[in-house]
Scaffold this motif. Structure first.
Motif, PDB file in Angstrom:
ATOM      1  N   GLU A 149      22.070   4.959  11.209  1.00  0.00           N
ATOM      2  CA  GLU A 149      22.170   5.214  12.649  1.00  0.00           C
ATOM      3  C   GLU A 149      22.241   6.719  12.880  1.00  0.00           C
ATOM      4  O   GLU A 149      23.072   7.415  12.289  1.00  0.00           O
ATOM      5  CB  GLU A 149      23.425   4.545  13.220  1.00  0.00           C
ATOM      6  N   TRP A 150      21.368   7.208  13.740  1.00  0.00           N
ATOM      7  CA  TRP A 150      21.460   8.616  14.129  1.00  0.00           C
ATOM      8  C   TRP A 150      22.721   8.846  14.956  1.00  0.00           C
ATOM      9  O   TRP A 150      23.040   8.061  15.851  1.00  0.00           O
ATOM     10  CB  TRP A 150      20.269   9.032  14.980  1.00  0.00           C
ATOM     11  N   LEU A 151      23.416   9.928  14.679  1.00  0.00           N
ATOM     12  CA  LEU A 151      24.474  10.416  15.564  1.00  0.00           C
ATOM     13  C   LEU A 151      23.962  11.589  16.394  1.00  0.00           C
ATOM     14  O   LEU A 151      24.318  11.743  17.550  1.00  0.00           O
ATOM     15  CB  LEU A 151      25.703  10.835  14.746  1.00  0.00           C
ATOM     16  N   PRO A 183      27.294  29.908  10.480  1.00  0.00           N
ATOM     17  CA  PRO A 183      28.400  28.949  10.500  1.00  0.00           C
ATOM     18  C   PRO A 183      28.602  28.420  11.920  1.00  0.00           C
ATOM     19  O   PRO A 183      28.520  29.178  12.892  1.00  0.00           O
ATOM     20  CB  PRO A 183      29.607  29.776  10.046  1.00  0.00           C
ATOM     21  N   ARG A 184      28.871  27.134  12.050  1.00  0.00           N
ATOM     22  CA  ARG A 184      29.091  26.519  13.355  1.00  0.00           C
ATOM     23  C   ARG A 184      30.557  26.108  13.468  1.00  0.00           C
ATOM     24  O   ARG A 184      30.979  25.089  12.942  1.00  0.00           O
ATOM     25  CB  ARG A 184      28.196  25.285  13.530  1.00  0.00           C
ATOM     26  N   GLU A 185      31.356  26.927  14.133  1.00  0.00           N
ATOM     27  CA  GLU A 185      32.758  26.589  14.368  1.00  0.00           C
ATOM     28  C   GLU A 185      32.853  25.659  15.578  1.00  0.00           C
ATOM     29  O   GLU A 185      32.093  25.781  16.530  1.00  0.00           O
ATOM     30  CB  GLU A 185      33.576  27.853  14.616  1.00  0.00           C
ATOM     31  N   HIS A 186      33.778  24.732  15.530  1.00  0.00           N
ATOM     32  CA  HIS A 186      34.035  23.819  16.656  1.00  0.00           C
ATOM     33  C   HIS A 186      32.772  23.049  17.047  1.00  0.00           C
ATOM     34  O   HIS A 186      32.484  22.862  18.237  1.00  0.00           O
ATOM     35  CB  HIS A 186      34.592  24.586  17.859  1.00  0.00           C
ATOM     36  N   TYR A 187      32.035  22.614  16.048  1.00  0.00           N
ATOM     37  CA  TYR A 187      30.816  21.835  16.300  1.00  0.00           C
ATOM     38  C   TYR A 187      31.206  20.382  16.516  1.00  0.00           C
ATOM     39  O   TYR A 187      31.893  19.770  15.687  1.00  0.00           O
ATOM     40  CB  TYR A 187      29.863  21.955  15.113  1.00  0.00           C
ATOM     41  N   ARG A 188      30.748  19.795  17.629  1.00  0.00           N
ATOM     42  CA  ARG A 188      31.124  18.424  17.962  1.00  0.00           C
ATOM     43  C   ARG A 188      29.991  17.450  17.654  1.00  0.00           C
ATOM     44  O   ARG A 188      28.833  17.698  17.986  1.00  0.00           O
ATOM     45  CB  ARG A 188      31.516  18.297  19.437  1.00  0.00           C
ATOM     46  N   VAL A 189      30.381  16.344  17.018  1.00  0.00           N
ATOM     47  CA  VAL A 189      29.467  15.254  16.715  1.00  0.00           C
ATOM     48  C   VAL A 189      29.989  14.002  17.417  1.00  0.00           C
ATOM     49  O   VAL A 189      31.163  13.640  17.260  1.00  0.00           O
ATOM     50  CB  VAL A 189      29.374  14.998  15.200  1.00  0.00           C
ATOM     51  N   GLY A 190      29.135  13.366  18.213  1.00  0.00           N
ATOM     52  CA  GLY A 190      29.531  12.138  18.900  1.00  0.00           C
ATOM     53  C   GLY A 190      29.774  11.002  17.920  1.00  0.00           C
ATOM     54  O   GLY A 190      29.011  10.826  16.955  1.00  0.00           O
ATOM     55  N   ILE A 191      30.824  10.239  18.139  1.00  0.00           N
ATOM     56  CA  ILE A 191      31.224   9.152  17.247  1.00  0.00           C
ATOM     57  C   ILE A 191      31.231   7.832  18.017  1.00  0.00           C
ATOM     58  O   ILE A 191      31.900   7.727  19.055  1.00  0.00           O
ATOM     59  CB  ILE A 191      32.626   9.407  16.649  1.00  0.00           C
ATOM     60  N   PRO A 192      30.514   6.816  17.558  1.00  0.00           N
ATOM     61  CA  PRO A 192      30.499   5.526  18.239  1.00  0.00           C
ATOM     62  C   PRO A 192      31.898   4.909  18.331  1.00  0.00           C
ATOM     63  O   PRO A 192      32.766   5.155  17.488  1.00  0.00           O
ATOM     64  CB  PRO A 192      29.584   4.660  17.358  1.00  0.00           C
ATOM     65  N   GLU A 193      32.088   4.093  19.362  1.00  0.00           N
ATOM     66  CA  GLU A 193      33.404   3.514  19.649  1.00  0.00           C
ATOM     67  C   GLU A 193      33.944   2.659  18.504  1.00  0.00           C
ATOM     68  O   GLU A 193      35.151   2.557  18.321  1.00  0.00           O
ATOM     69  CB  GLU A 193      33.325   2.663  20.929  1.00  0.00           C
ATOM     70  N   ASN A 194      33.057   2.029  17.734  1.00  0.00           N
ATOM     71  CA  ASN A 194      33.520   1.076  16.730  1.00  0.00           C
ATOM     72  C   ASN A 194      33.942   1.725  15.413  1.00  0.00           C
ATOM     73  O   ASN A 194      34.295   1.019  14.468  1.00  0.00           O
ATOM     74  CB  ASN A 194      32.435   0.026  16.457  1.00  0.00           C
ATOM     75  N   ARG A 234      33.374   9.523  22.502  1.00  0.00           N
ATOM     76  CA  ARG A 234      34.312  10.154  21.578  1.00  0.00           C
ATOM     77  C   ARG A 234      33.548  11.101  20.656  1.00  0.00           C
ATOM     78  O   ARG A 234      32.344  10.952  20.460  1.00  0.00           O
ATOM     79  CB  ARG A 234      35.056   9.103  20.735  1.00  0.00           C
ATOM     80  N   SER A 235      34.284  12.047  20.083  1.00  0.00           N
ATOM     81  CA  SER A 235      33.622  13.007  19.189  1.00  0.00           C
ATOM     82  C   SER A 235      34.618  13.570  18.188  1.00  0.00           C
ATOM     83  O   SER A 235      35.836  13.450  18.345  1.00  0.00           O
ATOM     84  CB  SER A 235      32.989  14.156  19.986  1.00  0.00           C
ATOM     85  N   ILE A 236      34.054  14.184  17.171  1.00  0.00           N
ATOM     86  CA  ILE A 236      34.839  14.839  16.131  1.00  0.00           C
ATOM     87  C   ILE A 236      34.433  16.306  16.095  1.00  0.00           C
ATOM     88  O   ILE A 236      33.261  16.647  16.278  1.00  0.00           O
ATOM     89  CB  ILE A 236      34.598  14.131  14.776  1.00  0.00           C
ATOM     90  N   CYS A 237      35.427  17.185  15.907  1.00  0.00           N
ATOM     91  CA  CYS A 237      35.185  18.630  15.913  1.00  0.00           C
ATOM     92  C   CYS A 237      35.225  19.147  14.476  1.00  0.00           C
ATOM     93  O   CYS A 237      36.196  18.934  13.753  1.00  0.00           O
ATOM     94  CB  CYS A 237      36.244  19.333  16.755  1.00  0.00           C
TER      95      CYS A 237
END
Length: 251
Positions: A149-151, A183-194, A234-237
């Motif tokens: 699955e692509w994020l 370098p990418r500081e504070h880069y956010r990746v979307g995270i599926p609810e499940n 939701r996302s992860i940093c």
């Protein structure tokens, strides 16, 4: 006789990696297009004998930049390859970044393993193989859409990708690549609810163990927050090291 070499993946991804990172944003489709047809056959991802002979040079020689960037590009590429659906095929000598194309009249230059950067690439291949064997999400559903699955596949501006690998027992691995030397500081990746709310970095191709700059997220637990990103609620940093691929698993 049930597998097919994925020559499209090989040609597109090597062309992408050959580009100077500043130009990769204009060629982003080359690194993502393989997923359009990835499950139409049972595929090998081949980096074969034919790519390192007849004047084509070694895989390391195909990478742009100075020595540091060449090695970092190659490590990031190997991480991308091991995280991508499909079985892996790597020609001898490339597991420690042989700098010259293969010569059938000579033995492999094993003495290069006395050099930190070459030994680091060998360490990376060892650890990628260990991950590949021990996390079924990285191999069990290689040839089925349910295993991927692509994020994030549209961040061409920052030449970054994020995707999810899955197995049949709800095992999950997140793979993230940054194909720029920034370098990418504070880069956010979307995270599926499940998905679970705590993740941990288990492999970073920029680690000093592999000859990298050792920038990354270390052993810190990474918390999924209620902050929308990339179409998810939701996302992860994260910190994305330069020219790197990260592997995350639930903490």
């Amino acid at each position: 006789f049930s597998m097919k070499w994925n020559m499209g993946w090989m040609n597109d991804s090597l062309q992408y990696m050959h580009e100077d990172p500043v130009h990769r944003r204009w060629h982003h489709n080359k690194i993502t297009f393989s997923m359009v047809y990835a499950f139409s056959e049972n595929f090998f991802l081949p980096l074969s004998h034919d790519e390192v002979v007849h004047g084509k040079g070694s895989l390391l020689a195909k990478m742009p930049g100075d020595d540091w960037q060449k090695f970092a590009n190659l490590r990031a590429y190997y991480g991308f390859m091991w995280g991508h659906p499909g079985k892996k095929l790597l020609f001898m000598g490339q597991e420690f970044a042989q700098p010259n194309e293969w010569n059938h009249e000579q033995e492999l230059p094993w003495h290069l393993l006395d050099v930190r950067q070459h030994a680091g690439v060998q360490n990376l291949i060892r650890d990628l193989n260990d991950l590949y064997q021990n996390y079924p999400a990285l191999h069990q559903l290689d040839c089925e859409p349910a295993g991927f699955e692509w994020l994030s596949n549209d961040d061409a501006e920052q030449s970054s990708l994020a995707w999810l690998r899955k197995d049949t027992s709800h095992g999950r691995v997140i793979v993230i690549s940054n194909f720029t030397p920034v370098p990418r500081e504070h880069y956010r990746v979307g995270i599926p609810e499940n998905l679970v709310s705590l993740w941990q970095e288990i492999l970073n191709t920029d680690s000093h163990h592999y000859g990298g700059s050792n920038l990354g997220n270390g052993a810190t637990d990474l918390l999924v927050e209620d902050i929308p990103a990339q179409g998810q609620q939701r996302s992860i940093c994260l910190t994305l090291p330069p020219l790197s691929t990260l592997f995350l698993v639930p903490a």
